[in-house]
Design a protein around this motif. Structure first.
Motif, PDB file in Angstrom:
ATOM      1  N   LYS A 190     -37.689 -41.145  66.915  1.00  0.00           N
ATOM      2  CA  LYS A 190     -36.914 -40.708  65.862  1.00  0.00           C
ATOM      3  C   LYS A 190     -37.557 -39.527  64.988  1.00  0.00           C
ATOM      4  O   LYS A 190     -36.767 -38.688  64.635  1.00  0.00           O
ATOM      5  N   THR A 234     -28.187 -40.345  73.975  1.00  0.00           N
ATOM      6  CA  THR A 234     -29.375 -40.982  73.913  1.00  0.00           C
ATOM      7  C   THR A 234     -30.277 -40.394  74.864  1.00  0.00           C
ATOM      8  O   THR A 234     -31.420 -40.276  74.415  1.00  0.00           O
ATOM      9  N   ILE A 275     -30.470 -45.746  67.240  1.00  0.00           N
ATOM     10  CA  ILE A 275     -30.517 -44.403  67.546  1.00  0.00           C
ATOM     11  C   ILE A 275     -29.421 -43.583  67.123  1.00  0.00           C
ATOM     12  O   ILE A 275     -29.379 -42.594  66.394  1.00  0.00           O
TER      13      ILE A 275
END
Ligand SMILES: CC(=O)N[C@H]1[C@@H](OP(=O)(O)O)O[C@H](CO)[C@@H](O)[C@@H]1O
Length: 877
Positions: free
Chosen positions: A722, A751, A773
């Motif tokens: 992240k 992703t 995500i």
């Protein structure tokens, strides 16, 4: 006003369908056979303009100046003899490009309406033309539109361009305190001669002057002036050459001011003998170049810069002698083409301010008006000296304190009459130069010795679309194509006292490159190098004519939004079609020149800007709407990556990524960017994050190791991933100042690429991770779409709200899998995307044809669903 009459007249004067006309620096100028309809329509505009200005006369000049004889042109002159107001240039362009006669009249009426023009009021237009035979029919076209609009029309027949400007001002000022002169050609000559005599104040011109008239209108007109000139009184002995206007084909041929300036030599025939004073006018007598052949050093040219410095120095001296140096502001206006030595001489030696404006006399003229005395000349010899009403009044009313002051005031006053106040005028400028040389008792050599020009070179570069080249800073820098100026600057730095710039011509579909440097060979070499840079960038762009509109618009792309199973842009369905170009941010195919960033262990380097731009141009040209590109997102673990190590940001990596995003935006190509790769390739992927967290895994050894699931499940790794996403999305692009999160060019993040667990094809990319995500990305970039990059459609993911698009790859192509995927995804009201497929049939599978037709069939029969195929990898570009 009678619409039908205008339509009927217009049908006699067609424009060439499909051709785009533009009112440029010199009005409309092109091959004469394309101009009939254009001239008719210019008449309509002049009719409107006159009425807008309370019936004042508008001038129309038909000339193509220094262009070859087959060309012609038409331009509009405002009531005081200045160029058409800029806003009206756009109206002229619109009017001329009206596709049909009906639409032409509609636009004409609408324009009148918008500009609150009373079409029933009187209007007046005066016209002049140069000696080109095509001018006769063009005047007829003009006359027809003026008749159809009930506009008074006076044809002054053959004139120099400055004479038409003079007459326009005279007509409109007659009988007023600002009366400019007698409204006739004869009035023009008498005004000039009377002022010439006064300005000389008894001094005599020394030696003869040969004037090359380019076989244009300047010849007969200069002869007219000379018939009236008292050579005894002034000492000026003029020999007129190249004044044959009976053979139109020799107009501007191997003679004239443009020939002398661009070839930097005297006309070949006849030729000046050493020591003789010569000058050349151009085809419509608004440019002037002096020259002579020095017995020792050969040809020497005194161009617009020299005329400007001569005039400025003389007028500044007179102003000092008249005691006006603190009262009147004198300034010199040049363009970027002025020789650097002349600018230095004016600023440092004459101590006068210099203003640089874009090319085109309208810009110089405008800037000159901000001084009491504004001297403006383009290097090509087009220019004049403007005296403000205050200056003229001061010359007349100031009480002289001495005979020397009176002398100076009288000469200044005479110069204000001698020098054409409406526009650059070769004949008037020539008389001014003769006056100054007589007063200074200078030879050509004295004039030439005032400063030494820097050697310079002007090169014309043919380009596909000159509009790609846009400038700032009075045309001294290119703002577009972005990066071009950096390349030019890099070259310039290699030379002594050098300067170079490139700009699009306002009169031809070409770019001009100018370079100056300490020596001739350096100037030549620099000009050629810059010309190559311009050519390369234009060729890149030329690969796509479709790219041009988006390049010019430079607006932000509209965001792509999802509505159920459809993607929309501006409310219309948007189709995502394009290639995978994985290497845009980091490449593995090219070994760069020594010294450029390179990682030998992975053979990685940054692609060049040119290659990146070329891809965008080609995708655009082939009708692609997007590119899927790994390395604009996946960039970890390599010394050239965004994150060479965890948390370490390598700003250099963003240079080419910024460029790619910026160029994609300009070419209208949207980007789909995966954030991580399933594999252990040169650009990085999930194995980097695993290793940074202490899991010593590699793809070669551990692709089946259950520990690789830690990438999705280990809190430390997820948090690091992240952080990486944050580095990427919050980065601000140096070319458009948008963060990647803000920039709609990146329409979606994915992703990752082909995300799996430890078993090939297991789709074991946990739904919780995808959701986490997706939420994180949407939190940072709420306006982007989000793609699930799991390899295959994992049905447990279909309920993740944050995912807009589910994708699959096809190695081999498999129609059943395709249809099942579409069915599942559309059933969940989302968008299906075939992100990669084997387009060379290496891995067997269903035929490409059937794969395509299946996909098309699906999208046709079930209109709610979105499916577009994406072209396969493009490593070769
Ligand atoms: C380098 C050069 O001489 N450019 C000329 C030429 O313009 P371009 O925009 O460069 O084509 O024609 C113009 C009109 O005559 C003139 O104003 C200008 O100076």
């Amino acid at each position: 006003m009678d619409r039908e009459a205008i339509i009927t007249a217009s049908t006699q004067h067609n424009i060439i369908p499909g051709r785009v006309y533009k009112y440029g620096t010199a009005g409309f100028r092109m091959s004469a056979d394309l101009l009939d309809g254009v001239t008719f329509r210019v008449g309509l505009l002049a009719a409107l303009r006159s009425r807008k200005l309370n019936g004042q006369a508008i001038g129309v000049m038909i000339t193509a100046s220094h262009n070859p004889a087959v060309d012609n042109g038409v331009k509009i002159v405002d009531p005081l003899g200045d160029m058409l107001e800029q806003e009206w240039e756009a109206y002229a362009t619109n009017l001329v490009n009206a596709p049909s006669h009906g639409e032409l009249v509609e636009y004409f009426i609408k324009l009148a309406d918008t500009l609150k023009i009373d079409l029933a009021s009187p209007g007046k237009v005066i016209v002049g033309r140069d000696t080109r035979p095509s001018g006769i029919t063009l005047v007829t076209a003009l006359a027809d539109s003026l008749a159809a609009t009930n506009t008074t029309f006076v044809d002054y027949k053959i004139l120099t361009t400055p004479q038409l400007h003079y007459l326009t001002r005279c007509v409109n000022t007659a009988g007023t305190p600002g009366a400019y002169g007698e409204v006739s050609e004869a009035g023009y000559y008498s005004k000039l001669l009377e002022a010439f005599y006064r300005a000389l104040r008894g001094r005599k011109v020394s030696g003869g002057l040969t004037v090359d008239c380019a076989n244009g209108v300047g010849g007969p007109k200069l002869n007219e002036l000379l018939k009236r000139h008292d050579a005894q009184k002034t000492g000026l002995q003029v020999k007129v050459i190249n004044d044959d206007v009976l053979r139109p084909e020799i107009l501007n041929l191997d003679c004239g001011a443009d020939f002398v300036k661009t070839r930097q030599r005297a006309p070949p025939n006849p030729k000046p003998a050493p020591g003789e004073r010569w000058c050349s006018l151009d085809g419509d007598a608004d440019r002037l170049i002096y020259y002579w052949v020095d017995p020792d050093t050969g040809f020497f040219m005194l161009d617009g810069d020299r005329i400007a410095t001569l005039a400025a120095s003389f007028i500044a001296d007179l102003s000092r002698s008249a005691g006006l140096e603190h009262q009147l502001r004198i300034g010199v206006i040049q363009t970027a083409y002025a020789n650097g030595a002349s600018t230095k001489y004016i600023e440092q030696h004459l101590q006068l301010p210099v203003v640089c404006t874009p090319t085109g006399v309208k810009h110089l003229h405008h800037a000159a008006c901000s001084f009491d005395i504004g001297v403006y000349f383009e290097a090509n010899g087009h220019g004049t000296v403007l005296f403000s009403p205050t200056a003229v009044q001061t010359f007349k009313t100031k009480e002289p304190q001495s005979p020397a002051q009176k002398d100076a005031l009288d000469i200044l006053s005479a110069l204000a009459d001698l020098i054409n106040q409406t526009v650059g005028d070769a004949i008037s400028d020539m008389l001014m130069v003769e006056v100054i040389l007589a007063h200074k008792a200078w030879t050509m050599k004295d004039w030439a010795l005032t400063y030494k020009d820097l050697p310079n070179r002007l090169v014309r570069v043919e380009v596909g679309n000159k509009d790609l080249f846009q400038t700032t800073d009075a045309e001294r820098k290119l703002s577009h194509p972005v990066g071009c100026q950096d390349e030019i600057d890099k070259e310039v730095k290699k030379y002594t006292a050098a300067r170079s710039f490139a700009r699009a011509s306002g009169t031809e579909n070409a770019c001009r490159v100018y370079a100056e440097a300490a020596t001739r060979s350096e100037a030549d070499e620099l000009a050629n190098k810059v010309a190559v840079i311009v050519l390369c960038l234009s060729l890149l762009a030329a690969t796509s004519t479709l790219a041009v509109p988006s390049l010019l618009k430079q607006t932000r792309l509209s965001p792509v939004v999802r509505q159920g199973s459809k993607l929309l842009v501006d409310g219309k369905q948007w189709k995502s079609v394009g290639p995978n170009v994985y290497w845009l941010g980091l490449d593995e195919n090219v070994t760069p020149p020594a010294g450029e960033p390179y990682d030998p262990s992975t053979k990685s380097s940054y692609p060049t800007k040119e290659r990146v731009t070329e891809v965008m141009a080609v995708v655009n040209a082939l009708g692609g709407t997007m590119i899927r590109t790994h390395t604009l997102g996946v960039s970890t673990g390599n010394p050239l990556s965004i994150w060479p190590k965890q948390g370490v940001v390598n700003e250099e990596a963003f240079n080419i990524i910024d460029w790619a995003v910026y160029q994609a935006g300009l070419y209208g190509v949207r980007l789909l960017v995966p954030l991580v790769d399933n594999y252990d390739y040169y650009h990085g992927g999930k194995y980097n994050f695993l290793r940074w967290a202490g899991f010593d895994l590699t793809q070669a050894r551990d692709s089946n190791n259950p520990q690789i699931q830690q990438f999705y499940t280990n809190a430390t790794i997820v948090s690091a991933f992240k952080d990486y996403i944050k580095t990427l999305l919050t980065h601000r692009n140096q070319y458009n100042n948008l963060t990647y999160a803000e920039d709609p060019t990146i329409f979606a993040y994915e992703t990752g690429n082909e995300l799996l667990g430890p078993v090939w094809g297991d789709m074991n990319c946990p739904a919780d991770w995808v959701r986490d995500i997706a939420k994180y990305v949407k939190g940072l970039a709420p306006n982007k779409l989000f793609f699930d990059g799991t390899y295959g459609i994992n049905k447990t993911h279909l309920s993740i709200e944050e995912v807009d698009v589910f994708s699959d790859h096809f190695y081999p192509t498999n129609n059943a899998k395709l249809q099942a995927g579409i069915k599942a995804v559309e059933g969940a009201g989302r968008v299906y995307f075939a992100g990669e497929y084997d387009w060379v049939g290496q891995s067997g599978g269903d035929s490409l044809e059937s794969f395509f037709s299946d996909s098309r069939e699906q999208s046709r029969s079930r209109r709610r669903h979105f499916l577009e195929l994406i072209w396969e990898e493009w490593p070769g570009l």
